[in-house]
Design a protein around this motif. Structure first.
Motif, PDB file in Angstrom:
ATOM      1  N   LEU A 395       0.954  -0.838   0.229  1.00 46.71           N
ATOM      2  CA  LEU A 395      -0.063   0.315   0.288  1.00 46.71           C
ATOM      3  C   LEU A 395       1.124   1.161  -0.028  1.00 46.71           C
ATOM      4  O   LEU A 395       0.945   2.151  -0.879  1.00 46.71           O
ATOM      5  CB  LEU A 395      -0.681  -0.040   1.387  1.00 46.71           C
ATOM      6  CG  LEU A 395      -1.994   1.500   1.352  1.00 46.71           C
ATOM      7  CD1 LEU A 395      -3.016   1.359   0.390  1.00 46.71           C
ATOM      8  CD2 LEU A 395      -2.290   0.479   2.950  1.00 46.71           C
ATOM      9  N   GLU A 396       1.646   0.937   0.790  1.00 46.47           N
ATOM     10  CA  GLU A 396       2.401   1.961   1.004  1.00 46.47           C
ATOM     11  C   GLU A 396       3.711   2.778  -0.170  1.00 46.47           C
ATOM     12  O   GLU A 396       3.801   3.878  -0.729  1.00 46.47           O
ATOM     13  CB  GLU A 396       3.726   2.291   2.068  1.00 46.47           C
ATOM     14  CG  GLU A 396       4.503   3.407   1.997  1.00 46.47           C
ATOM     15  CD  GLU A 396       6.248   3.265   3.402  1.00 46.47           C
ATOM     16  OE1 GLU A 396       6.995   4.123   4.036  1.00 46.47           O
ATOM     17  OE2 GLU A 396       6.334   1.743   3.682  1.00 46.47           O
ATOM     18  N   ALA A 397       4.024   1.959  -1.117  1.00 46.76           N
ATOM     19  CA  ALA A 397       4.281   1.644  -2.670  1.00 46.76           C
ATOM     20  C   ALA A 397       3.471   2.078  -3.837  1.00 46.76           C
ATOM     21  O   ALA A 397       4.052   2.373  -4.586  1.00 46.76           O
ATOM     22  CB  ALA A 397       5.398   0.035  -2.855  1.00 46.76           C
ATOM     23  N   ARG A 398       2.673   1.496  -3.371  1.00 47.78           N
ATOM     24  CA  ARG A 398       1.661   2.060  -4.495  1.00 47.78           C
ATOM     25  C   ARG A 398       0.677   3.150  -4.220  1.00 47.78           C
ATOM     26  O   ARG A 398       0.522   3.795  -5.576  1.00 47.78           O
ATOM     27  CB  ARG A 398       0.534   1.279  -4.592  1.00 47.78           C
ATOM     28  CG  ARG A 398      -0.727   0.958  -5.194  1.00 47.78           C
ATOM     29  CD  ARG A 398      -1.592   0.548  -5.539  1.00 47.78           C
ATOM     30  NE  ARG A 398      -2.857   0.416  -3.828  1.00 47.78           N
ATOM     31  CZ  ARG A 398      -3.921   0.167  -3.922  1.00 47.78           C
ATOM     32  NH1 ARG A 398      -4.534  -1.476  -4.334  1.00 47.78           N
ATOM     33  NH2 ARG A 398      -5.067   0.788  -3.021  1.00 47.78           N
ATOM     34  N   ALA A 399       1.028   3.989  -3.178  1.00 51.16           N
ATOM     35  CA  ALA A 399       0.764   5.583  -2.940  1.00 51.16           C
ATOM     36  C   ALA A 399       1.862   6.455  -3.747  1.00 51.16           C
ATOM     37  O   ALA A 399       1.350   7.928  -4.171  1.00 51.16           O
ATOM     38  CB  ALA A 399       0.755   5.807  -1.371  1.00 51.16           C
ATOM     39  N   GLU A 400       2.863   5.665  -4.773  1.00 51.54           N
ATOM     40  CA  GLU A 400       3.875   6.672  -5.604  1.00 51.54           C
ATOM     41  C   GLU A 400       2.994   6.502  -6.722  1.00 51.54           C
ATOM     42  O   GLU A 400       3.693   7.213  -7.324  1.00 51.54           O
ATOM     43  CB  GLU A 400       5.318   6.136  -4.519  1.00 51.54           C
ATOM     44  CG  GLU A 400       5.943   5.738  -3.370  1.00 51.54           C
ATOM     45  CD  GLU A 400       6.071   7.383  -3.072  1.00 51.54           C
ATOM     46  OE1 GLU A 400       6.459   8.253  -3.622  1.00 51.54           O
ATOM     47  OE2 GLU A 400       5.446   7.451  -2.254  1.00 51.54           O
ATOM     48  N   ARG A 401       2.664   5.713  -7.120  1.00 51.95           N
ATOM     49  CA  ARG A 401       1.710   5.790  -9.065  1.00 51.95           C
ATOM     50  C   ARG A 401       0.711   6.611  -8.471  1.00 51.95           C
ATOM     51  O   ARG A 401       0.277   7.106  -7.348  1.00 51.95           O
ATOM     52  CB  ARG A 401       1.326   4.808  -8.800  1.00 51.95           C
ATOM     53  CG  ARG A 401       1.859   3.058  -8.710  1.00 51.95           C
ATOM     54  CD  ARG A 401       0.578   1.780  -8.323  1.00 51.95           C
ATOM     55  NE  ARG A 401       1.799   0.490  -8.419  1.00 51.95           N
ATOM     56  CZ  ARG A 401       1.396  -0.747  -8.558  1.00 51.95           C
ATOM     57  NH1 ARG A 401      -0.068  -0.562  -9.023  1.00 51.95           N
ATOM     58  NH2 ARG A 401       2.248  -1.219  -8.618  1.00 51.95           N
ATOM     59  N   THR A 402       0.476   7.275  -9.746  1.00 55.62           N
ATOM     60  CA  THR A 402      -0.352   7.893 -10.259  1.00 55.62           C
ATOM     61  C   THR A 402      -1.779   7.218  -9.567  1.00 55.62           C
ATOM     62  O   THR A 402      -2.061   6.357 -10.063  1.00 55.62           O
ATOM     63  CB  THR A 402      -0.120   8.611 -11.709  1.00 55.62           C
ATOM     64  OG1 THR A 402       0.813   8.685 -11.718  1.00 55.62           O
ATOM     65  CG2 THR A 402      -1.510   9.456 -12.357  1.00 55.62           C
ATOM     66  N   ARG A 403      -2.927   8.228  -9.293  1.00 55.38           N
ATOM     67  CA  ARG A 403      -3.628   7.897  -8.619  1.00 55.38           C
ATOM     68  C   ARG A 403      -4.699   7.780  -9.432  1.00 55.38           C
ATOM     69  O   ARG A 403      -4.679   9.097 -10.861  1.00 55.38           O
ATOM     70  CB  ARG A 403      -4.852   8.820  -7.015  1.00 55.38           C
ATOM     71  CG  ARG A 403      -3.593   8.516  -5.903  1.00 55.38           C
ATOM     72  CD  ARG A 403      -3.692   8.571  -4.593  1.00 55.38           C
ATOM     73  NE  ARG A 403      -3.311   8.334  -3.970  1.00 55.38           N
ATOM     74  CZ  ARG A 403      -3.318   7.182  -3.186  1.00 55.38           C
ATOM     75  NH1 ARG A 403      -4.546   6.718  -3.266  1.00 55.38           N
ATOM     76  NH2 ARG A 403      -3.111   7.277  -1.700  1.00 55.38           N
TER      77      ARG A 403
END
Length: 676
Positions: A395-403
């Motif tokens: 989840l923390e890593a995914r937060a770096e993606r474009t939402r």
């Protein structure tokens, strides 16, 4: 004559409409002014209906509406009107029904051609810019329809009148009161069970939708002593949803639907209304089984709502898009949610073999070379490890993606559904965040969406749009009663009573029934009833359920009679077609068998705790449970409030305004409630 130049969507409230503000198309919002312009110019209307999270709406916009050459044809031949179906659901329902009456399959984007006064004469859904797959190109279609309008206008005008007349007969019908037993649960449940997938849950085949109103029919049947297969079918659905790729195993929350029959590959948009209904069903399943899987999914989904859907002031946003930018900067459906094995290894540091087995991560992936996380493996159980730490790191890593884009408008009816679900989740699990979200969202609607004493349907950034519909009033009454049942704060009942009075003022038909759109909605060609459900219960079901709940919570005979008359008139309109209105069937159950249970005692008393736990495990969707330490805290008009047990803890139940004698232990309460 109106000035027809320019795109007029820049001042819209809807994010979906604002997405089209820079189109070269001379878009208008749906309004009396747009209809007047069409009449002044004597041009047909091109109506385009979509919503922010709609993938194919974006495709058609990029292909056609952003193209100056296509826009030039649209502007020359038509008055072009863009509608957000979530902001104006009555417009969507009217013309979607017209499209289906023309023999077309419904869907979005919806493209309709209307007479200057709004009568439909032709339509479709997505049209490609250039002809392909047997579908005409959009410009070709625009020219052909305009030619037909010029050369065969009388014929098309007559056809449009006939279509609108048929729609009025179906959507705005009036009938004598029917019988409540025509809305009986068992026949509808018997039909629904024939459609269910006994192995995978939901309905058979693909694509697979949650179909929450129909699943509620099975839940009610199972909790009311119906066949065991109804219980199995209901429980199978939230269990499969909880394990499938349709559920976001990293961030929580349910995607819109699955494209396959296994619930593996979702259409990745997330809708508030789907998650509201999902939460309620999870709560019932958890109460009935005690299965930790359901409790975990409740907590995760509440966390997701708080993290990603709450807007400033406490309202809850409408949806998240399916599409977002991938690592290369290209818009792709599901890009935010899917994983490669390499990326999982990078985030989890290589010590992730067990995680990858559990969640189906493979070198080749399970969808377009990527892996959609899931727990659908044969033999998987609720007690399997859930890899909480690993998922938190993802989840923390995914937060770096474009939402994905968020449609942050607040809809009164969807918020009403979510508030009720959150209040019930708080009752079922003690989740304090769920109650906080419910309170805040209700305060947002009350403080920011009631303008000059009138409820509005949508709000965003300090502005509102659309007059409230009957669905808004019905769901907010339900929300207020659910919050009262959770908090015993009588201010919620006051607000529910206000909404009930406003419902009668603006939506009553004079015979005890109601229309979906209000009496002063002058830009809608007909007044719709709202009898039929879509992905959520329709307006009539929301009204019957809301008024019935309010009558239970206040003891008001007048409100109870209003609820019953609305149900009887709905029964008359539906005739033999009640099976197609599961929301009304479910709501009518409260009129037949509703009851109120009061448990009085103190949390430190083990006997009181045992009684509360028992009541929660005995799921009855028509029973209003009130838990307190003193009957004086209950509304004075309630029969429950007149009972003063001789000792505590105590429990007593009232049915048809008659209360049984109190009981004083869990064993006696079990006998009172039945085995369930």
């Amino acid at each position: 004559m109106s000035d027809q130049n320019g795109n007029r969507l820049a001042d819209a409230v809807s994010p979906y409409l604002i997405q089209h503000k820079d189109n070269p198309v001379h878009w208008r919002e749906w309004s009396d002014a747009a209809l007047e312009e069409a009449r002044d110019l004597d041009r047909p209307i091109l109506l385009s209906v979509g919503y922010a999270a709609c993938h194919w709406c974006h495709v058609m916009a990029h292909e056609s509406f952003e193209d100056p050459a296509v826009a030039a044809v649209m502007n020359r031949l038509y008055v072009n009107v863009k509608v957000d179906r979530e902001e104006r659901p009555e417009i969507d329902q009217l013309y979607m029904t017209a499209l289906q009456a023309m023999g077309e399959q419904g869907g979005w984007p919806m493209t309709m051609f209307l007479t200057p006064d709004g009568r439909p004469f032709f339509g479709g859904t997505y049209f490609p810019k250039r002809a392909r797959h047997g579908r005409p190109g959009f410009v070709q279609l625009l020219e052909a329809v305009a030619t037909a309008w010029r050369d065969r206008r009388d014929e098309l005008d007559g056809s449009a009148t006939a279509i609108l007349d048929r729609l009025s007969g179906f959507l705005s019908t009036t009938a004598e009161a029917g019988r409540l037993d025509s809305l009986a649960l068992a026949p509808t449940a018997g039909r629904v069970i024939q459609l269910t997938d006994p192995v995978l849950g939901g309905f058979r085949g693909a694509p697979k939708f949650p179909n929450a109103p129909y699943m509620e029919v099975l839940a009610r049947s199972s909790f009311e002593g119906g066949p065991a297969e109804h219980r199995d079918a209901f429980l199978k659905t939230p269990r499969s949803l909880s394990c499938g790729g349709i559920y976001d195993h990293v961030g929580g929350g349910l995607h819109r639907y699955a494209t396959d029959e296994r619930w593996l590959v979702p259409h990745f948009e997330k809708m508030l209304y789907d998650n509201a209904q999902f939460l309620r069903h999870l709560g019932w399943a958890y109460r009935a089984t005690g299965d930790a899987l359901f409790r975990t999914r409740i907590d995760e989904t509440v966390d997701w709502l708080a993290r990603e859907m709450r807007v400033a002031g406490g309202g809850l946003a409408a949806s998240l898009d399916a599409d977002s930018l991938d690592a290369a900067g290209h818009p792709e459906e599901g890009a935010f949610y899917v994983w490669t094995e390499e990326k999982v290894d990078d985030v989890l540091g290589g010590s992730d073999a067990a995680f990858k087995r559990a969640y189906g991560v493979t070198p080749g992936g399970n969808w377009e070379g990527k892996s959609i996380l899931h727990r659908l493996h044969p033999g998987a159980t609720s007690t399997d490890p859930d890899f909480t730490e690993a998922r938190a790191r993802l989840l923390e890593a995914r937060a770096e993606r474009t939402r994905p884009g968020r449609d942050d408008k607040v809809l009164a009816d969807w918020n009403g559904m979510a508030i009720r679900a959150l209040a019930e989740a708080a009752r079922a699990t003690g989740n304090a965040l769920a109650l906080e979200l419910a309170r805040d969202a209700f305060a947002f609607v009350s403080n920011h969406m009631v303008i000059d004493g009138r409820l509005r349907h949508a709000a965003r950034d300090g502005r509102t749009a659309g007059l409230a519909l009957s669905t808004d009033y019905g769901t907010l009454i339900q929300a207020a009663v659910a919050l009262f049942a959770t908090t015993l704060d009588s201010a919620y009942l006051d607000r529910a009573s206000f909404f009930a009075a406003e419902l009668e003022r603006w939506h009553a038909d004079g015979t005890g029934g109601h229309y979906l759109n209000p009496s002063d909605s002058t830009d809608v060609p007909i007044r719709l009833r709202g009898d039929h459900d879509e992905a959520v219960p329709g307006g009539t079901a929301a009204v019957i359920e809301g008024l019935s709940m309010l009558a239970q919570a206040t003891g008001s005979i007048e409100i109870a009679e209003r609820a019953e008359q609305a149900a009887l008139l709905a029964a008359g309109r539906l005739g033999e077609g009640a099976g197609g209105a599961p929301g009304i069937v479910s709501a009518a159950g409260r009129l037949r068998r509703g009851s109120e249970l009061c448990i009085i005692g103190y949390p430190a008393d083990p006997g009181f705790v045992a009684m509360v736990d028992l009541a929660r495990a005995r799921v009855d969707l028509d029973r209003l449970d009130l838990i307190t330490d003193a009957p004086e805290k209950l509304p004075a008009n309630l029969p429950l409030a007149a009972i003063h047990p001789s000792r505590l803890p105590a429990a007593y139940i009232c049915e048809d305004r008659v209360c049984r004698a109190p009981v004083y232990d869990a064993t006696a309460l079990q006998a009172l409630l039945g085995e369930g």
